[in-house]
Write an enzyme that holds these catalytic residues in place. Structure first.
Site, PDB file in Angstrom:
ATOM      1  N   ASP A 189       4.636 -14.216  12.405  1.00  0.00           N
ATOM      2  CA  ASP A 189       3.308 -14.741  12.089  1.00  0.00           C
ATOM      3  C   ASP A 189       2.309 -13.590  12.276  1.00  0.00           C
ATOM      4  OD1 ASP A 189       0.817 -15.908  12.063  1.00  0.00           O
ATOM      5  OD2 ASP A 189       1.406 -17.650  13.257  1.00  0.00           O
ATOM      6  N   LYS A 199      -7.105  -0.581  11.653  1.00  0.00           N
ATOM      7  CA  LYS A 199      -6.552  -1.070  10.385  1.00  0.00           C
ATOM      8  C   LYS A 199      -5.315  -0.253  10.022  1.00  0.00           C
ATOM      9  CE  LYS A 199      -6.157  -1.497   5.736  1.00  0.00           C
ATOM     10  NZ  LYS A 199      -5.280  -0.711   4.848  1.00  0.00           N
ATOM     11  N   GLU A 259       0.830  -1.214   0.000  1.00  0.00           N
ATOM     12  CA  GLU A 259       0.000   0.000   0.000  1.00  0.00           C
ATOM     13  C   GLU A 259       0.861   1.259   0.000  1.00  0.00           C
ATOM     14  OE1 GLU A 259      -3.265  -0.105   2.816  1.00  0.00           O
ATOM     15  OE2 GLU A 259      -3.324   2.075   2.910  1.00  0.00           O
TER      16      GLU A 259
HETATM   17  C1  MEV Z   1      -5.783   3.069   5.147  1.00  0.00           C
HETATM   18  O1  MEV Z   1      -5.064   1.913   4.786  1.00  0.00           O
HETATM   19  C2  MEV Z   1      -5.708   3.310   6.635  1.00  0.00           C
HETATM   20  C3  MEV Z   1      -6.567   4.455   7.153  1.00  0.00           C
HETATM   21  O2  MEV Z   1      -7.921   4.251   6.739  1.00  0.00           O
HETATM   22  C4  MEV Z   1      -6.477   4.442   8.646  1.00  0.00           C
HETATM   23  C5  MEV Z   1      -7.427   5.381   9.332  1.00  0.00           C
HETATM   24  O3  MEV Z   1      -8.488   5.668   8.791  1.00  0.00           O
HETATM   25  O4  MEV Z   1      -7.073   5.796  10.461  1.00  0.00           O
HETATM   26  C6  MEV Z   1      -6.124   5.772   6.574  1.00  0.00           C
END
Ligand code: MEV
Length: 425
Positions: free
Chosen positions: A276, A260, A83
């Protein structure tokens, strides 16, 4: 089937036969099959030693996050991630943290637990007291598995069947192990299997599962840093970031995305150093939910001076010895680049990258938004995916970005225009 004429199983085939099999069954054309061969052939032997049915390695980009100072030590941090923006964002946050002395991180002992599920005992109370009476012997049996890591305690819990399918109580025997610099899964699993027959003998019950728990709440990493309000863009941005945090704390729909972003950093270092990452993920999300509501893994607060304090805490089962970290050539190199001398140090680094990632994402989201930076790299990815050569990629990406029309269709159109123009001149 006649044994002499049976066709080979996939796992019995060599590299070429495996590719031929895939080509045939997935209906790949010659070019696709050739790409698969050239992308995988160099590394086939290594991959085949690591997993079953291998055809090679799946490559993802590897980058280095810079500017990190954790407990006064400087780090170059390898991150494997597909990413865009993630490594830049982490490095940016690390730079800001340096203005207030860098990150302060810590990690508790490398303690993991293994579980043996015991069922069908004639009498639960008697079984539990029997296990307690044989505690030292069970620990001794468990410790015959490894000279390097040691079980030091055994506890029992009664777990009710909440499915109501069996309507039975189970005894869970938990073995606590100091795994030191290993992740520990293999040894703990072996220990659990080793003590199970003795548990059955002394309780007259039946053991079913014998496996570690990835929910390693005894193995917690923390990291924290102060981010000066002026570095973040002023009091108003700090206020907006606190609003963003309040939402991640209060609303699971936001918390999952917030976390995430944290896992973007954590998984990337974990992958690069051969950890892992599925185990890390599952433990992290369970921990995020420990209050009964899924919340943010980081906490934000405002210091008396109005600066932003950010802290992360999560369970992290990572190892610098054993497992894939000692086999995968790239993971070994990445561990060397990182220079973490113990599992604890690696855990502190990984938690810190998660924090940095989160700080940068929340700052961007609370101010200009993330799409601007993201789209620049996305445009390059699109230009690459439509088959542009290295020279044209930047031209196509810039044209799409400047006109605010970043799409696959537009990338194709610009590439065709460029090619047409080249033919004319
Ligand atoms: C994108 O990979 C991660 C974000 O969505 C995290 C967030 O919203 O804090 C930018």
């Amino acid at each position: 089937m006649n044994r002499g004429t049976r066709s080979k199983k996939f796992r019995e085939m060599g590299f070429s036969d495996r590719l031929e099999f895939v080509k045939l069954n997935a209906q790949l054309n010659d070019d696709e099959a050739e790409s698969l061969r050239s992308l995988t052939s160099n590394d086939f032997e290594n991959s085949n030693r690591m997993i079953e049915n291998a055809i090679g390695f799946f490559k993802i980009p590897l980058g280095i996050a810079t500017n990190f100072v954790i407990n006064n030590k400087k780090y170059l941090i390898p991150m494997a991630i597909e990413e865009p923006s993630v490594i830049a964002a982490a490095s940016y946050a690390a730079k800001l943290a340096n203005n207030s002395g860098g990150f302060k991180a810590a990690m508790t002992k490398s303690v993991m637990r293994g579980q043996v599920q015991l069922t069908c005992v004639p009498n639960i109370k008697v079984a539990i007291s029997s296990i307690e009476n044989h505690r030292q012997n069970l620990i001794r049996i468990a410790n015959s598995v490894s000279k390097k890591i040691a079980a030091f305690d055994i506890k029992t819990r009664i777990v009710n069947d909440k499915t109501h399918i069996l309507r039975k109580k189970m005894i869970i025997i938990e073995l606590f192990v100091d795994v030191k610099d290993a992740m520990g899964a293999n040894s703990i699993n072996s220990m659990c299997e080793r003590i199970a027959p003795e548990i059955e003998r002394i309780t007259s019950g039946t053991t079913i599962l014998k496996i570690l728990s990835n929910y390693c709440v005894e193995r917690l990493a923390t990291s924290e840093a102060i981010f000066f309000k002026d570095d973040l863009g002023g009091e108003n941005i700090v206020e907006r970031m606190l609003y963003a945090y309040a939402l991640a704390y209060s609303d699971p729909y936001r918390a999952v995305t917030h976390n995430k972003g944290i896992m973007n950093g954590i998984d990337a270092v974990a992958l690069a150093t051969g950890q892992d990452f599925r185990a890390i993920e599952s433990a992290a999300h369970a921990f995020a939910c420990r209050s009964g509501i899924y919340r943010s893994l980081t906490t934000f607060s405002r210091s008396d001076a109005g600066d932003l304090k950010v802290k992360i805490e999560l369970p992290l089962a990572v190892g610098t010895i054993g497992g894939i970290a000692s086999v995968h050539p790239m993971a070994k190199l990445c561990l060397k680049i990182l220079g973490a001398n113990s599992a604890k140090e690696l855990g502190m680094v990984i938690a810190t990258v998660g924090l940095a990632q989160n700080l940068a994402a929340v700052r961007a989201l609370s101010s200009e938004g993330i799409q601007k930076g993201h789209m620049k790299l996305h445009a390059k990815n699109l230009a690459t995916s439509v088959g542009a050569n290295a020279k044209d990629i930047d031209v196509i990406a810039k044209r799409m970005y400047d006109t605010n029309q970043v799409s696959m269709k537009n990338a194709e159109k610009i590439l065709n225009d460029l090619r047409r123009n080249k033919k004319i001149h």
